[in-house]
Every structure is written in C-alpha cells, then in structure tokens.
Write a protein that holds these residues in place. Structure first.
Motif, PDB file in Angstrom:
ATOM      1  N   THR A  86     -29.902  13.866  58.676  1.00 55.03           N
ATOM      2  CA  THR A  86     -30.397  15.080  59.321  1.00 55.03           C
ATOM      3  C   THR A  86     -31.243  15.945  58.386  1.00 55.03           C
ATOM      4  O   THR A  86     -31.955  16.831  58.842  1.00 55.03           O
ATOM      5  CB  THR A  86     -29.225  15.938  59.825  1.00 55.03           C
ATOM      6  N   GLY A  87     -31.106  15.734  57.066  1.00 56.29           N
ATOM      7  CA  GLY A  87     -31.831  16.564  56.096  1.00 56.29           C
ATOM      8  C   GLY A  87     -31.115  17.871  55.799  1.00 56.29           C
ATOM      9  O   GLY A  87     -31.627  18.689  55.019  1.00 56.29           O
ATOM     10  N   ASN A  88     -29.952  18.084  56.391  1.00 55.82           N
ATOM     11  CA  ASN A  88     -29.198  19.310  56.115  1.00 55.82           C
ATOM     12  C   ASN A  88     -28.555  19.211  54.734  1.00 55.82           C
ATOM     13  O   ASN A  88     -28.139  18.135  54.302  1.00 55.82           O
ATOM     14  CB  ASN A  88     -28.126  19.528  57.181  1.00 55.82           C
ATOM     15  N   MET A  89     -28.489  20.338  54.073  1.00 55.20           N
ATOM     16  CA  MET A  89     -27.917  20.350  52.727  1.00 55.20           C
ATOM     17  C   MET A  89     -27.103  21.597  52.495  1.00 55.20           C
ATOM     18  O   MET A  89     -27.194  22.571  53.228  1.00 55.20           O
ATOM     19  CB  MET A  89     -29.009  20.224  51.647  1.00 55.20           C
ATOM     20  N   GLY A  90     -26.307  21.541  51.434  1.00 53.42           N
ATOM     21  CA  GLY A  90     -25.526  22.685  50.978  1.00 53.42           C
ATOM     22  C   GLY A  90     -25.499  22.667  49.460  1.00 53.42           C
ATOM     23  O   GLY A  90     -25.376  21.604  48.847  1.00 53.42           O
ATOM     24  N   ALA A  91     -25.649  23.828  48.862  1.00 50.03           N
ATOM     25  CA  ALA A  91     -25.646  23.920  47.399  1.00 50.03           C
ATOM     26  C   ALA A  91     -24.858  25.158  46.978  1.00 50.03           C
ATOM     27  O   ALA A  91     -24.886  26.182  47.667  1.00 50.03           O
ATOM     28  CB  ALA A  91     -27.069  23.991  46.867  1.00 50.03           C
ATOM     29  N   VAL A  92     -24.182  25.045  45.855  1.00 52.48           N
ATOM     30  CA  VAL A  92     -23.416  26.163  45.295  1.00 52.48           C
ATOM     31  C   VAL A  92     -23.624  26.215  43.785  1.00 52.48           C
ATOM     32  O   VAL A  92     -23.952  25.203  43.160  1.00 52.48           O
ATOM     33  CB  VAL A  92     -21.910  26.060  45.614  1.00 52.48           C
ATOM     34  N   THR A  93     -23.434  27.393  43.225  1.00 56.04           N
ATOM     35  CA  THR A  93     -23.504  27.586  41.776  1.00 56.04           C
ATOM     36  C   THR A  93     -22.319  28.437  41.323  1.00 56.04           C
ATOM     37  O   THR A  93     -21.629  29.049  42.141  1.00 56.04           O
ATOM     38  CB  THR A  93     -24.798  28.317  41.361  1.00 56.04           C
ATOM     39  N   ASP A  94     -22.098  28.450  40.021  1.00 50.94           N
ATOM     40  CA  ASP A  94     -21.124  29.335  39.369  1.00 50.94           C
ATOM     41  C   ASP A  94     -19.687  29.165  39.847  1.00 50.94           C
ATOM     42  O   ASP A  94     -18.931  30.133  39.913  1.00 50.94           O
ATOM     43  CB  ASP A  94     -21.556  30.806  39.496  1.00 50.94           C
ATOM     44  N   MET A  95     -19.295  27.942  40.120  1.00 48.16           N
ATOM     45  CA  MET A  95     -17.919  27.676  40.523  1.00 48.16           C
ATOM     46  C   MET A  95     -17.082  27.387  39.267  1.00 48.16           C
ATOM     47  O   MET A  95     -17.587  26.850  38.286  1.00 48.16           O
ATOM     48  CB  MET A  95     -17.860  26.476  41.478  1.00 48.16           C
ATOM     49  N   PRO A  96     -15.779  27.738  39.280  1.00 49.92           N
ATOM     50  CA  PRO A  96     -14.948  27.577  38.081  1.00 49.92           C
ATOM     51  C   PRO A  96     -14.538  26.135  37.770  1.00 49.92           C
ATOM     52  O   PRO A  96     -14.068  25.861  36.670  1.00 49.92           O
ATOM     53  CB  PRO A  96     -13.720  28.437  38.375  1.00 49.92           C
ATOM     54  N   SER A  97     -14.726  25.191  38.716  1.00 52.31           N
ATOM     55  CA  SER A  97     -14.355  23.804  38.448  1.00 52.31           C
ATOM     56  C   SER A  97     -15.283  22.869  39.216  1.00 52.31           C
ATOM     57  O   SER A  97     -15.922  23.256  40.205  1.00 52.31           O
ATOM     58  CB  SER A  97     -12.904  23.531  38.853  1.00 52.31           C
ATOM     59  N   HIS A 112     -24.251  23.867  57.787  1.00 52.04           N
ATOM     60  CA  HIS A 112     -25.671  23.845  58.166  1.00 52.04           C
ATOM     61  C   HIS A 112     -25.990  22.724  59.150  1.00 52.04           C
ATOM     62  O   HIS A 112     -27.168  22.452  59.425  1.00 52.04           O
ATOM     63  CB  HIS A 112     -26.561  23.711  56.919  1.00 52.04           C
ATOM     64  N   GLY A 113     -24.966  22.058  59.655  1.00 50.91           N
ATOM     65  CA  GLY A 113     -25.181  21.041  60.694  1.00 50.91           C
ATOM     66  C   GLY A 113     -25.070  19.607  60.207  1.00 50.91           C
ATOM     67  O   GLY A 113     -25.262  18.679  61.006  1.00 50.91           O
ATOM     68  N   GLY A 114     -24.780  19.391  58.955  1.00 53.71           N
ATOM     69  CA  GLY A 114     -24.636  18.021  58.457  1.00 53.71           C
ATOM     70  C   GLY A 114     -23.354  17.390  58.950  1.00 53.71           C
ATOM     71  O   GLY A 114     -22.310  18.041  59.011  1.00 53.71           O
ATOM     72  N   THR A 115     -23.435  16.125  59.326  1.00 53.39           N
ATOM     73  CA  THR A 115     -22.243  15.417  59.798  1.00 53.39           C
ATOM     74  C   THR A 115     -21.828  14.303  58.837  1.00 53.39           C
ATOM     75  O   THR A 115     -20.701  13.823  58.912  1.00 53.39           O
ATOM     76  CB  THR A 115     -22.491  14.803  61.197  1.00 53.39           C
ATOM     77  N   ASN A 116     -22.712  13.890  57.969  1.00 52.25           N
ATOM     78  CA  ASN A 116     -22.403  12.836  57.003  1.00 52.25           C
ATOM     79  C   ASN A 116     -22.850  13.287  55.602  1.00 52.25           C
ATOM     80  O   ASN A 116     -23.663  12.630  54.952  1.00 52.25           O
ATOM     81  CB  ASN A 116     -23.094  11.527  57.413  1.00 52.25           C
ATOM     82  N   CYS A 117     -22.338  14.429  55.170  1.00 52.24           N
ATOM     83  CA  CYS A 117     -22.748  15.032  53.894  1.00 52.24           C
ATOM     84  C   CYS A 117     -22.159  14.265  52.719  1.00 52.24           C
ATOM     85  O   CYS A 117     -20.987  13.886  52.742  1.00 52.24           O
ATOM     86  CB  CYS A 117     -22.292  16.493  53.838  1.00 52.24           C
TER      87      CYS A 117
END
Length: 181
Positions: A86-97, A112-117
């Motif tokens: 689908t091209g949907n993505m998720g990104a995060v920063t500054d997590m403790p682990s 964001h709509g992803g089903t096979n992330c």
C-alpha cells in the motif's frame, strides 16, 4: 680535672641541640612563601601594578574530587516500518529501547492504513531517511547515517541505483543520545 661523666653528658646535650638546629634549618629551606594567596592560588611571577598578584595554581589531588562527574548518555532508538503493497509507513524517533521503537513504528504504519507492515530499518543514536522511486516497479530504500543530511543523501543514492531512475525522500529523522546526568 673535669669529671668525664659530666663532659660526656654535656656533649650529649650539645649534640641534641645541634641536631634540632640542623633540622629546623632544613625545614626552613624547604618552606615557600605564599605571599598571602588563598588556597589553590600562587603568586603571579609576572606581576605588575594593576594586575592580580595571585593566579590559579596547578590542580591538586583534592581538585580531582571537585570536578563534575562524567556525563551519562542514554541511547535513543528510531524505526521505520512500511507496507510495501500500500505504500503506507510509520516512523518513530527518540524511543528508549529498540523493542519500543519497533513496536511504535509498526503501530503507526497500521494506523496509517498498512495491513502488512514490516520494519524497514531500526537505528540508534543516529539519523535515518527513506526514499522512493518509480523505476523497477517501485523502489523503497531506508538508510542510516550520523547526520540527517548524510542519511538523506545515502537514501537517494541507493534508491537511484536500485530503481534506475529518480527518487524522492519522503521521510527523515534523527534519534540522538540524550544526556541523563
């Protein structure tokens, strides 16, 4: 004639007195005048009128204890997840682990709509970027580097090589170590 015992006794007294005088002279020779400088300061050898007469002295063993402790840094993690269908993505920063970064990136991708992330990249104490190009049926690349500029450049270069065409950056971010003490 003199009493030999009294003479020997006088020599012993004289000898103790002589030793005390020699000892005091030796101690006085090693003494240095501070010229009224406070602790950890010494007289300024180049003193002229209008300047401070005392300057900071060399560090002493006691000064080592008064220096601040070395800083303590906590590692910070980031992650990028993508659903390639689908091209949907998720990104995060500054997590403790690493685990928290991976879980949060997957959750954002699903939000964001992803089903096979799937995780494309995890990283710590550095930066990351993702680029996409249409060549070769669509190419997605994530790249990590010490700076955001280098991560973006690396992602675009790798994407261009893999896709055989032009690419564009659609994500970049950094997870820098954080000082905790």
């Amino acid at each position: 004639m003199s009493n030999p015992r009294a003479l020997a006794s006088g020599k012993a007294k004289l000898s103790k007195c002589a030793w005390a005088t020699v000892l005091m002279a030796a101690l006085a020779a090693n003494a240095k005048a501070e010229q009224g400088c406070p602790d950890n300061f010494v007289p300024n050898p180049n003193w002229t009128q209008g300047q401070s007469q005392c300057i900071p002295g060399p560090p002493t063993q006691g000064d080592a204890d008064s220096s601040p402790p070395a800083p303590v840094w906590a590692t910070r993690w980031g992650a990028i997840a993508i659903d390639s269908a689908t091209g949907n993505m998720g990104a995060v920063t500054d997590m403790p682990s690493k685990r928290k970064a991976v879980d949060a990136a997957l959750a954002r991708c699903r939000d964001h709509g992803g089903t096979n992330c799937k995780i494309s990249l995890e990283y710590h104490n550095q930066c990351a970027a993702s680029a996409w190009g249409e060549g070769n049926g669509g190419t997605f690349v994530s790249f990590r580097a010490p700076s955001e500029k280098d991560a973006v450049s690396g992602a675009l270069n790798q994407c261009g090589q893999d896709s055989g065409g032009a690419c564009e950056t659609f994500y970049s971010g950094c997870s820098s170590a954080q000082r905790v003490r």
